[in-house]
Design an enzyme around this catalytic site. Structure first.
Site, PDB file in Angstrom:
ATOM      1  N   ASP A  30       0.850  -1.183   0.000  1.00 26.78           N
ATOM      2  CA  ASP A  30       0.000   0.000   0.000  1.00 26.78           C
ATOM      3  C   ASP A  30       0.888   1.236   0.000  1.00 26.78           C
ATOM      4  O   ASP A  30       1.985   1.226   0.581  1.00 26.78           O
ATOM      5  CB  ASP A  30      -0.919   0.010   1.229  1.00 26.78           C
ATOM      6  CG  ASP A  30      -2.102   0.943   1.062  1.00 26.78           C
ATOM      7  OD1 ASP A  30      -3.211   0.448   0.794  1.00 26.78           O
ATOM      8  OD2 ASP A  30      -1.909   2.173   1.190  1.00 26.78           O
ATOM      9  N   THR A  85     -12.503   1.810  -5.454  1.00 27.39           N
ATOM     10  CA  THR A  85     -13.037   2.523  -6.624  1.00 27.39           C
ATOM     11  C   THR A  85     -14.151   3.455  -6.163  1.00 27.39           C
ATOM     12  O   THR A  85     -15.335   3.141  -6.305  1.00 27.39           O
ATOM     13  CB  THR A  85     -13.576   1.536  -7.680  1.00 27.39           C
ATOM     14  OG1 THR A  85     -14.526   0.644  -7.063  1.00 27.39           O
ATOM     15  CG2 THR A  85     -12.440   0.717  -8.266  1.00 27.39           C
ATOM     16  N   CYS A 264     -20.455   0.592  -0.538  1.00 26.80           N
ATOM     17  CA  CYS A 264     -20.660  -0.297  -1.689  1.00 26.80           C
ATOM     18  C   CYS A 264     -21.985  -0.065  -2.404  1.00 26.80           C
ATOM     19  O   CYS A 264     -21.998   0.405  -3.539  1.00 26.80           O
ATOM     20  CB  CYS A 264     -20.544  -1.757  -1.246  1.00 26.80           C
ATOM     21  SG  CYS A 264     -18.869  -2.249  -0.788  1.00 26.80           S
ATOM     22  N   LYS A 267     -22.789   3.582  -4.100  1.00 27.12           N
ATOM     23  CA  LYS A 267     -21.897   3.945  -5.209  1.00 27.12           C
ATOM     24  C   LYS A 267     -21.971   2.935  -6.340  1.00 27.12           C
ATOM     25  O   LYS A 267     -21.864   3.303  -7.517  1.00 27.12           O
ATOM     26  CB  LYS A 267     -20.458   4.094  -4.724  1.00 27.12           C
ATOM     27  CG  LYS A 267     -19.681   2.810  -4.524  1.00 27.12           C
ATOM     28  CD  LYS A 267     -18.219   3.052  -4.229  1.00 27.12           C
ATOM     29  CE  LYS A 267     -17.443   1.741  -4.078  1.00 27.12           C
ATOM     30  NZ  LYS A 267     -17.328   0.990  -5.321  1.00 27.12           N
TER      31      LYS A 267
END
Length: 437
Positions: A30, A85, A264, A267
């Protein structure tokens, strides 16, 4: 196997720890150095039941480590893309910048034996584009798409004991090789009899957004029925029970209330509509606009019910809001209906005090203007109305008689329809649920 997990947010960190628990050697990568340091110390950066213990066990075993150096993926055979995302502000589409950046950073460290495995929720067509990029990169690596189906609050169990495994793979020998690699990764689940669906890239990408769209539709349907019940003096809980006995419908996701939120469902259904429009299928998903609108209206209805219980005005009213997370067993406040209602009540003139077992810190970070306290009793002291907006077990188990000694007025709005109306009314409370008589 040697596995790299690219992106160590909620999805990636849980996936990495679970893969290590299953015996794989895992490196989590990350770009956020603080997150990497915390995970390396065995510290969970978010609340998820069972995850802290699993993380510490995996790190201490030596099978799991974290870094911000992409070159450390070079020793891995399978590379999971778990990058977020988020929704783009300008049009509601999925923002793929972070996924694309992570994919490009990984490319120099791949070779012909490697399999890149997408787990991020992306618009259909993304995998095909990435597969084309791999072909021109000269690495010889292959791509598979393996969507995730984690439920916050149950993410560890959903990863270790999934209800299905979906592989999106290319045709021919590359697809067979990708399937064999994924079978090795998920050997434990497959041995336990987990259903496996091997399909093409497009179908694999559609599974997650189609599932979330169906669940969102079912939730909004029963909330629409809740509105009808209020208009006709009927009871939506009895209606839902009757519907649930039909095995074609089932009773899951059929409890009326404040509606869905989180990172989740909202979106994903919006991004799905945008992508459908881009491929010329916008009319097929036009109903999702209504699903979204019904969900938002549930929040507006909750505020209106609160106004009625406060005598038609919030002037001088103190309201205790029980909940900030979008669902119980989570500290996630992204698109939280609970926080949205709290803010609407405050902006309408009420003095609002919020409490949540796990999400207080994130609530303050998101909305510093909210008054947030740690204890239910503190939030309820002097309250003219108590509003339950997140169905934590601690709130469901509240003693109405005891809580009644703290408030100024015994009035409660159960925006999740999880309390026993008779018990609260017997304790002298004015009780109201959404769509209930």
């Amino acid at each position: 196997m040697n596995i790299s997990v690219i992106g160590c947010g909620y999805l990636g960190a849980v996936h990495a720890a679970c893969m290590a628990h299953l015996g794989h050697d895992v490196v989590g990568i990350d770009t956020d150095r603080r997150k990497v340091d915390a995970l390396s110390d065995g510290q969970a950066p978010f609340f998820e039941p069972g995850f802290p213990e699993l993380l510490r066990e995996a790190v201490e075993s030596g099978r799991l480590r974290f870094t911000d150096d992409f070159s450390e993926a070079a020793d891995s055979d399978a590379h999971f893309l778990c990058v977020g995302t988020p929704q783009r502000d300008e049009d509601g589409a999925a923002d793929l910048r972070h996924v694309d950046a992570a994919f490009e950073a990984l490319l120099p460290h791949l070779d012909e034996h490697d399999l890149v495995i997408g787990k991020s929720t992306v618009p259909v067509g993304t995998a095909e584009r990435m597969a084309g990029r791999l072909e021109t990169s000269g690495t010889g690596a292959r791509l598979a798409w393996n969507p995730e189906f984690l439920r916050e609050g149950f993410a560890v169990d959903d990863t270790l004991r999934p209800d299905r495994l979906v592989y999106g793979v290319p045709d021919g020998e590359p697809g067979r090789q990708a399937t064999a690699t994924l079978d090795s990764v998920y050997a434990t689940a497959l041995e336990a009899g987990t259903p496996q669906i091997v399909t093409d890239y497009g179908t694999a990408q559609l599974v997650k957004v189609a599932a979330n769209s169906f669940l969102a539709t079912k939730i909004s349907f029963i909330n629409a029925m809740s509105e009808v019940c209020e208009a006709t003096g009927s009871d939506v809980t009895a209606l839902a029970e009757a519907l649930g006995h039909d095995d074609r419908i089932g009773n899951k996701f059929l409890r009326a209330g404040l509606g869905f939120g989180g990172g989740c469902l909202p979106k994903d259904i919006r991004a799905f509509q945008v992508r459908a429009g881009e491929v010329g299928a916008d009319q097929a998903l036009s109903f999702l606009s209504d699903v979204d609108a019904i969900n938002t209206r549930s929040r507006e209805r909750t505020v209106e019910h609160a106004r009625q219980l406060c005598g038609g005005s919030f002037d001088g009213a103190r309201i205790a809001v029980l909940g900030a997370a979008f669902k119980p067993n989570s500290d996630d406040v992204r698109d939280s209906p609970a926080l949205d209602v709290a803010l609407r009540l405050q902006r309408a003139g009420a003095a609002v005090v919020v409490t949540d077992p796990q999400a207080n810190a994130n609530a303050v970070k998101a909305w510093p203007e909210l008054d947030v306290v740690d204890e239910v009793e503190s939030a309820a002291t002097g309250a003219d109305l108590v509003v339950l907006v997140t169905e934590w077990q601690q709130f469901r188990d509240l003693d109405p008689a005891k809580l009644g000694t703290a408030v100024r007025e015994r009035r409660i709005l159960d925006a999740r329809n999880v309390l026993d109306p008779a018990a609260w009314r017997e304790a002298g409370w004015t009780y109201r649920g959404l769509g209930r008589r």
